[in-house]
Design a protein around this motif. Sequence first.
Motif, short mmCIF file in Angstrom:
data_model
loop_
_atom_site.label_atom_id
_atom_site.label_comp_id
_atom_site.label_asym_id
_atom_site.label_seq_id
_atom_site.Cartn_x
_atom_site.Cartn_y
_atom_site.Cartn_z
N GLY A 142 41.97 83.67 67.02
CA GLY A 142 42.03 83.65 65.57
C GLY A 142 41.21 84.78 64.97
O GLY A 142 41.63 85.44 64.02
N PHE A 143 40.01 84.97 65.51
CA PHE A 143 39.17 86.07 65.03
C PHE A 143 39.85 87.41 65.29
O PHE A 143 39.84 88.31 64.43
N PRO A 218 31.44 76.47 63.77
CA PRO A 218 31.57 76.85 62.35
C PRO A 218 30.25 76.80 61.59
O PRO A 218 29.98 77.66 60.75
N ALA A 219 29.42 75.78 61.88
CA ALA A 219 28.13 75.66 61.20
C ALA A 219 27.21 76.83 61.55
O ALA A 219 26.53 77.39 60.68
N LEU A 262 34.58 92.75 58.17
CA LEU A 262 34.46 92.28 59.54
C LEU A 262 33.80 90.91 59.58
O LEU A 262 34.27 89.98 60.25
N ILE A 263 32.72 90.75 58.81
CA ILE A 263 31.99 89.49 58.82
C ILE A 263 32.81 88.38 58.18
O ILE A 263 32.86 87.24 58.70
N THR A 264 33.48 88.67 57.06
CA THR A 264 34.31 87.64 56.44
C THR A 264 35.53 87.32 57.31
O THR A 264 36.04 86.19 57.27
N SER A 265 35.99 88.29 58.10
CA SER A 265 37.07 88.01 59.05
C SER A 265 36.62 86.98 60.07
O SER A 265 37.36 86.05 60.41
N LEU A 266 35.41 87.16 60.59
CA LEU A 266 34.86 86.20 61.55
C LEU A 266 34.75 84.82 60.92
O LEU A 266 35.17 83.81 61.50
N LEU A 267 34.20 84.75 59.72
CA LEU A 267 33.99 83.48 59.04
C LEU A 267 35.32 82.78 58.77
O LEU A 267 35.47 81.58 59.00
N THR A 268 36.30 83.54 58.28
CA THR A 268 37.62 82.98 57.99
C THR A 268 38.31 82.52 59.26
O THR A 268 38.92 81.44 59.29
#
Length: 358
Positions: A142-143, A218-219, A262-268
């Motif tokens: 997913g990432f 996720p946390a 990149l960071i928001t991609s990981l989070l999403t």
Amino acid sequence: MKRNRAFLFWAAVAGLILVLILSLILAVTAGTVPISAREVYGQILYQISGIRLKGLDSLGTGSIFDIVWTIRLPRVLMGCVVGMSLALSGVIMQATVQNPLADPYILGLSSGASLGATFSIMIGASAVFSGFLARTSIAFWGFLGSFLVSLAVFFLSSVGGRVTTSRMILSGVVMSSICSAFSNIIIYLNSDKSDIQSVTFWTFGSLSTATWEKLALPAAVLAVCLLYFITQLRRINIMLLGDEAATTLGVNLSRTRKIYMLITSLLTAVVVCHCGIIGFVGLMIPHIARAITGSDYRRLLPVATLVGGIFMIWADVVARFLVKGKEIPIGIITSAVGAPVFLFIMLRNAYGFGGKDE
């Protein structure tokens, strides 16, 4: 005046934290088996600290404990983490591309993560690994899908000239459509009904599979990303002054935008791979928070994150009880609530975006 504003802000944050805690407890009480808020609080308090409330028996054991600690609490906490993650992603993306329509779904990151998860499920990628890697392989794919989409959005938006926010939005819409098409092709070519049902889960979004084990990743990712962006608040505020002003003040916009994406991609990706596609949260919550706090990200980011967690907790409660005997996918609830709320905010036009009111 500044002291009064600071006091009001921290009072609002304290109030939202209190509402969040109360929402967690009350949401755990909701279910086919009625459990009082005091009993829920007692079970949680005993598990965390070993303190026993008077009048409560069978703490740490029995059916009530199993319902509270094993089934309901992980689900409610997962909803809180998901809401916070999507709200945080939306806030950062809107600042990154300087467009109030930006969110993980519109920029294609959710669709990219969903395509990666679909690919992982359909080809049995998790079977290649074992143990922890097997449990996180879907999140990895997913990432990867989300990250590749973010790179494609940057590439498409930069073709023929300087990157603009309008091009980024249009590129995100294009990539979202492409990812959705490939996901549908993979599903169509697969005849395994169990795999198709698993992919349907990602399409509609749900918190029904939440466990303590699944909650950990996720946390942890949310905590790391939130701490990082708290250190970036000054830079984000500078970005909102415009490209020329930000460059003059020493901000490398190209590098900063790539890091943030990149960071928001990981989070999403982590959220999508655990709970499926949940739309409108990343778009709606930042606007609600902006109407309360204004455009200063030192206030906007923490308020939006807290509001996102509260909203998702109650959206899941509605999804469980709106139709008797059935659970509605939470993505349907968030879209049904988010669209009219966002329309109302847009028509009212009572907030500003960036350095000036719109």
